[in-house]
Design an enzyme around this catalytic site. Sequence first.
Site, PDB file in Angstrom:
ATOM      1  N   THR A  13      76.345  24.650 -23.688  1.00 22.22           N
ATOM      2  CA  THR A  13      76.698  25.643 -24.717  1.00 22.22           C
ATOM      3  C   THR A  13      75.642  26.747 -24.800  1.00 22.22           C
ATOM      4  OG1 THR A  13      77.566  23.762 -25.899  1.00 22.22           O
ATOM      5  CG2 THR A  13      77.394  25.792 -27.150  1.00 22.22           C
ATOM      6  N   LYS A 105      63.119  21.044 -28.104  1.00 19.88           N
ATOM      7  CA  LYS A 105      62.191  20.613 -29.169  1.00 19.88           C
ATOM      8  C   LYS A 105      61.568  19.255 -28.897  1.00 19.88           C
ATOM      9  CE  LYS A 105      66.685  19.885 -30.465  1.00 19.88           C
ATOM     10  NZ  LYS A 105      67.846  20.204 -31.245  1.00 19.88           N
ATOM     11  N   ILE A 136      66.433  31.598 -35.958  1.00 23.43           N
ATOM     12  CA  ILE A 136      65.414  32.121 -36.888  1.00 23.43           C
ATOM     13  C   ILE A 136      64.107  32.318 -36.114  1.00 23.43           C
ATOM     14  CG2 ILE A 136      64.145  31.720 -39.041  1.00 23.43           C
ATOM     15  CD1 ILE A 136      66.222  29.582 -39.772  1.00 23.43           C
ATOM     16  N   GLY A 187      81.042  19.392 -33.581  1.00 22.76           N
ATOM     17  CA  GLY A 187      80.065  19.662 -32.519  1.00 22.76           C
ATOM     18  C   GLY A 187      78.686  20.058 -33.025  1.00 22.76           C
ATOM     19  N   LYS A 205      60.839  19.115 -34.724  1.00 22.52           N
ATOM     20  CA  LYS A 205      60.633  20.514 -35.119  1.00 22.52           C
ATOM     21  C   LYS A 205      59.419  20.650 -36.044  1.00 22.52           C
ATOM     22  CE  LYS A 205      65.585  21.378 -34.554  1.00 22.52           C
ATOM     23  NZ  LYS A 205      66.898  21.279 -35.210  1.00 22.52           N
TER      24      LYS A 205
END
Length: 436
Positions: A13, A105, A136, A187, A205
Amino acid sequence: MKPVKVGLLGLGTVGCGVVNVVARNASEIRRRAGRGIDIVSASARNLARRRECELSGIELTTDPSIIINDPEIQVVLELIGGIEPARTLVLGAVENRKHVVTANKALIALHGNEIFARASEKGVTVAFEAAVGGGIPIIKAIREALSGNTIEWLAGIINGTGNFILTEMRDKGRDFADVLAEAQRLGYAEADPTFDVEGIDAAHKLTILASIAFGIPLQFDRVYTEGITRITAKDVRNAAELGYRIKHLGIARRQGEGIELRVHPALIPHRRLLANVDGVMNAVLVRGDAVGPTLYYGPGAGAEPTASAVVADLVDVTRDLTVDPTNRVPHLAFQPDALVDLPVLPISQAISAYYLHLRAFDRPGVLADITRILGERKISIEAVLQPQPEEGAKDASIVILTAPVRESHIDEAITAIQSLDALTVPLTRIRVETLK
Ligand code: HSE
């Protein structure tokens, strides 16, 4: 100048999102980077799969090692995810003196120390803006825009799936399991949803954010991690009645000579901006000593939001190609030889307020016993709620909010309360964060 040649590992994706954004915004990217950015080759396990991106003009292969060993490729984009083969491929690309952009991550949280050390030796950059908070620009904000500050603490909603689940539970009174199934259908959830609901994704994270905020090495194994699987619709309702919302937070805070690193659900006063970050959106609140509180909000996942961060890294890395390696922005914000090993405090030393939810036989003296146990340990009570017992119930609910206290003290109090014979089920404890 000739365009930069990029090799892409992983056509899922996000990989497809990057191909689309690079093609659509080619002229804006060229104006910013000073030269074009060309994705010339890409690898994927299954090339026959139907994909939502235009791959003509990109050389395709099922063998990623061809890309990391191609002398023409200057930048490798790692969008495979997970630890292996991503770690070996990233280290291989670095070994071949290629810059790397990754959204991974888990890889950065667990192996970043090793990867960055190797990259510095080889004079290349490993960029990872997309690893935290999707679109972000939180890495850039903390690492560069807040570099005049001593960061005091940060608190973030950094897992969209968990936030979607808690938002649906609150808005529709739905149960946890029911909403998780929907998140998987839509998803949002990781391949293994336990990474989302048990807080592991958020801990990856938080590890990264804490490192660039405080200049400490990446220490995933020191993060206290608690998921949202035990939050009930009733806790969500009780919190609302007391003027709070339950959010899943990652918190990194200086305390004395150490650092608190913790991921867990928390009650937040409903007026706080962070309490109003709903659905799959992410937000991170960062407090610097000079600037005060700053808030960063946006989509924490999804093809194009994540591509937005990946392409920004591509532009940065392209500019870096002509910069002396010693003058580049350090991977972890602080110069590698200036990282300090501040101790990560055990959770027993964290300071927080608490929501306690008990069920006890409805008889005189029970509340008095509980408040005595808290009082003896100098734990101050901020609010008490005793919802009307349900029709025919043999026990009553009691909800208590305490003032901030050291975790080891509330642990002692909880052990004493649990030993009261009036309790009918084990007590629920959720931390309360006022974010002041
Ligand atoms: N599963 C992650 C989330 C995706 O829900 O936030 C982005 O890292």
